[in-house]
Design an enzyme around this catalytic site. Structure first.
Site, short mmCIF file in Angstrom:
data_model
loop_
_atom_site.label_atom_id
_atom_site.label_comp_id
_atom_site.label_asym_id
_atom_site.label_seq_id
_atom_site.Cartn_x
_atom_site.Cartn_y
_atom_site.Cartn_z
N MET A 1 0.80 -1.02 -0.06
CA MET A 1 -0.10 0.07 -0.08
C MET A 1 0.78 1.21 0.01
O MET A 1 0.28 2.30 0.32
CB MET A 1 -1.03 0.02 1.23
CG MET A 1 -1.94 -1.30 1.25
SD MET A 1 -3.54 -0.80 2.05
CE MET A 1 -2.72 -0.74 3.67
N LEU B 1 6.84 3.10 1.58
CA LEU B 1 7.46 1.93 1.62
C LEU B 1 8.61 2.12 2.89
O LEU B 1 9.17 3.26 3.02
CB LEU B 1 8.32 1.69 0.47
CG LEU B 1 7.52 1.31 -0.71
CD1 LEU B 1 8.06 1.22 -2.25
CD2 LEU B 1 6.44 0.40 -0.54
N HIS B 2 8.97 0.95 3.46
CA HIS B 2 10.16 1.34 4.37
C HIS B 2 10.83 0.08 4.31
O HIS B 2 10.72 -0.97 3.28
CB HIS B 2 9.47 1.27 6.02
CG HIS B 2 8.42 -0.06 6.15
ND1 HIS B 2 8.48 -1.30 6.12
CD2 HIS B 2 6.92 0.26 6.48
CE1 HIS B 2 7.70 -1.94 6.42
NE2 HIS B 2 6.31 -1.04 6.52
N GLY C 1 10.96 -2.62 5.61
CA GLY C 1 10.36 -4.11 5.51
C GLY C 1 9.86 -4.42 4.29
O GLY C 1 10.19 -5.71 3.71
N HIS C 2 9.30 -3.39 3.38
CA HIS C 2 8.94 -3.62 2.09
C HIS C 2 10.26 -3.96 1.02
O HIS C 2 10.37 -4.60 0.40
CB HIS C 2 8.33 -2.52 1.58
CG HIS C 2 6.93 -2.09 2.15
ND1 HIS C 2 7.10 -0.84 3.13
CD2 HIS C 2 5.90 -2.67 2.12
CE1 HIS C 2 5.49 -0.79 3.44
NE2 HIS C 2 4.85 -1.77 2.97
N ASP D 1 2.29 -9.76 8.62
CA ASP D 1 0.52 -9.70 8.52
C ASP D 1 0.48 -11.17 8.35
O ASP D 1 -0.05 -11.80 7.36
CB ASP D 1 0.26 -9.20 7.29
CG ASP D 1 0.49 -7.65 7.42
OD1 ASP D 1 -0.42 -6.88 8.18
OD2 ASP D 1 1.35 -7.07 6.86
N VAL E 1 10.79 -7.67 9.52
CA VAL E 1 11.98 -6.47 9.71
C VAL E 1 11.50 -5.72 10.92
O VAL E 1 10.39 -5.14 10.87
CB VAL E 1 12.38 -5.73 8.44
CG1 VAL E 1 13.34 -4.78 8.78
CG2 VAL E 1 12.51 -6.79 7.33
N SER F 1 4.13 1.05 8.13
CA SER F 1 3.70 2.44 7.68
C SER F 1 2.89 3.23 8.54
O SER F 1 3.08 4.40 8.57
CB SER F 1 2.90 2.16 6.16
OG SER F 1 3.53 1.36 5.36
P1 AMP Z 1 1.56 -2.99 3.62
O1 AMP Z 1 2.09 -1.79 2.41
O2 AMP Z 1 1.52 -2.42 4.74
O3 AMP Z 1 0.11 -3.28 2.85
O4 AMP Z 1 2.48 -4.15 3.18
C1 AMP Z 1 2.97 -4.83 2.04
C2 AMP Z 1 3.61 -6.17 2.35
O5 AMP Z 1 4.74 -5.56 3.10
C3 AMP Z 1 2.82 -7.00 3.03
O6 AMP Z 1 3.27 -8.32 2.49
C4 AMP Z 1 3.28 -6.81 4.52
O7 AMP Z 1 3.20 -8.12 5.35
C5 AMP Z 1 4.64 -6.56 4.46
N1 AMP Z 1 5.27 -5.95 5.58
C6 AMP Z 1 4.96 -4.89 6.23
N2 AMP Z 1 5.60 -4.48 7.32
C7 AMP Z 1 6.77 -5.39 7.17
C8 AMP Z 1 7.71 -5.78 8.03
N3 AMP Z 1 8.13 -4.91 9.18
N4 AMP Z 1 8.71 -6.79 7.72
C9 AMP Z 1 8.50 -7.51 6.72
N5 AMP Z 1 7.36 -7.18 5.95
C10 AMP Z 1 6.51 -6.31 5.95
#
Ligand code: AMP
Length: 285
Positions: free
Chosen positions: A38, A41-42, A44-45, A158, A184, A194
């Site tokens: 979504m 981006l950080h 983790g992404h 998630d 991460v 995020s």
């Molecule tokens: P989001 O943008 O929050 O919907 O997340 C997109 C993808 O990044 C999803 O598959 C999340 O599980 C993954 N994600 C979010 N935060 C982390 C994190 N801290 N470490 C690893 N993957 C993450």
């Protein structure tokens, strides 16, 4: 190579052609891996993108704040949107294509049909966010159909979402391999999200109770002690309002019994101020 930015579905075929996806690829190597996000981006992404690059010749990142997975009163309108910096991140990580459709391009105004997450979508996270997992699965299936990746990478952060996407792929024979990626964290244990940017510095310190509870619980030998220890850590931080703390089967998200052996997921959701955070760890019993 520059990132190809695809703003709507009509441009997807052209982008796939430009990347020669569907043509000859190195034998034994997938052509395209998708990382659905979504945005905002950080690190983790970034780790998901790096894992995706190991899996396939090209990586596509989708950036789409999916209205279907937000309930009334949730943060859909204020969710951070940082497209320009997201694009820089994708370029720096060697992403081939960014798919960033509008909500109008994704959903027909008279749409009727979506994916049902079934009973598994009504437990744990589904109790507090009714319809959320239906919305997630619907957009993920649409993204799979539009982008047509061989592989898709999702974060263990998630965990119920990841388990449900595996369930959907198995139940509906979706021709995509799903790869899970480890969570991460910041150096002090806070899982990257995020939504962390909503936290004040005081709230951020308070939020550490989530990962501390999970780590403390995970060190215990039995389901009862795991739950008791994790709950005690959370109780020590009254500013954390817990939605749930559960110890569940990694595939079904049903609570595990007292004699459960092997792996389980210790998952928490809690509100710190007006920010709702989720986190989990894998426990070996
Ligand atoms: P989001 O943008 O929050 O919907 O997340 C997109 C993808 O990044 C999803 O598959 C999340 O599980 C993954 N994600 C979010 N935060 C982390 C994190 N801290 N470490 C690893 N993957 C993450």
């Amino acid at each position: 190579m520059d990132v190809i930015v695809v703003g709507d579905r009509a441009e997807l075929a052209k982008a796939r052609q430009a990347l020669r996806i569907g043509g000859a690829v190195s034998p034994g190597r997938a052509a395209l891996a998708l990382v659905p996000t979504m945005g905002a981006l950080h690190e983790g992404h970034r780790s998901l993108i790096r894992l995706a690059r190991e899996q396939a010749e090209h990586v596509a990142v989708s950036i789409f704040v999916n209205p279907l997975q937000f309930g009334p009163g949730e943060d859909y309108t204020r969710y951070p949107r940082t497209f320009d910096t997201d694009l820089e991140v994708c370029a720096a990580e060697g992403v081939s294509m960014v798919f960033a459709p509008s909500a109008d391009d994704m959903y027909l105004p008279d749409r009727q049909v979506g994916v049902s997450a079934g009973g598994m979508g009504t437990i744990v996270e589904g109790v507090f966010r009714p319809g959320h997992l239906d919305g997630v699965l619907t957009v993920v299936l649409k993204l799979f159909n539009l982008v047509q990746p061989d592989v898709a990478v999702f974060g263990q952060k998630d965990a119920q979402q990841l388990a449900m996407i595996r369930r959907m792929v198995a139940d509906l024979d979706v021709p995509v391999s799903v790869v899970g990626a480890p969570t991460v964290r910041e150096a002090d244990g806070l899982a990257l999200s995020s939504r962390n940017r909503y936290l004040s510095s005081h709230e951020r310190r308070t939020a550490l109770a989530l990962s501390q509870a999970l780590f403390a619980g995970a060190a215990e030998p039995t389901p009862e002690e795991v739950r008791r220890t994790a709950r005690a850590v959370l109780a020590g931080e009254p500013a954390v309002e817990v939605d749930y703390l559960v110890l569940v089967d990694p595939a079904t998200f049903e609570e595990v019994g007292a004699d459960h052996r092997g792996e389980a997921i210790l998952a928490v959701a809690a509100r710190v101020g007006s920010t709702r955070l989720i986190d989990n760890v894998t426990v070996t019993l």
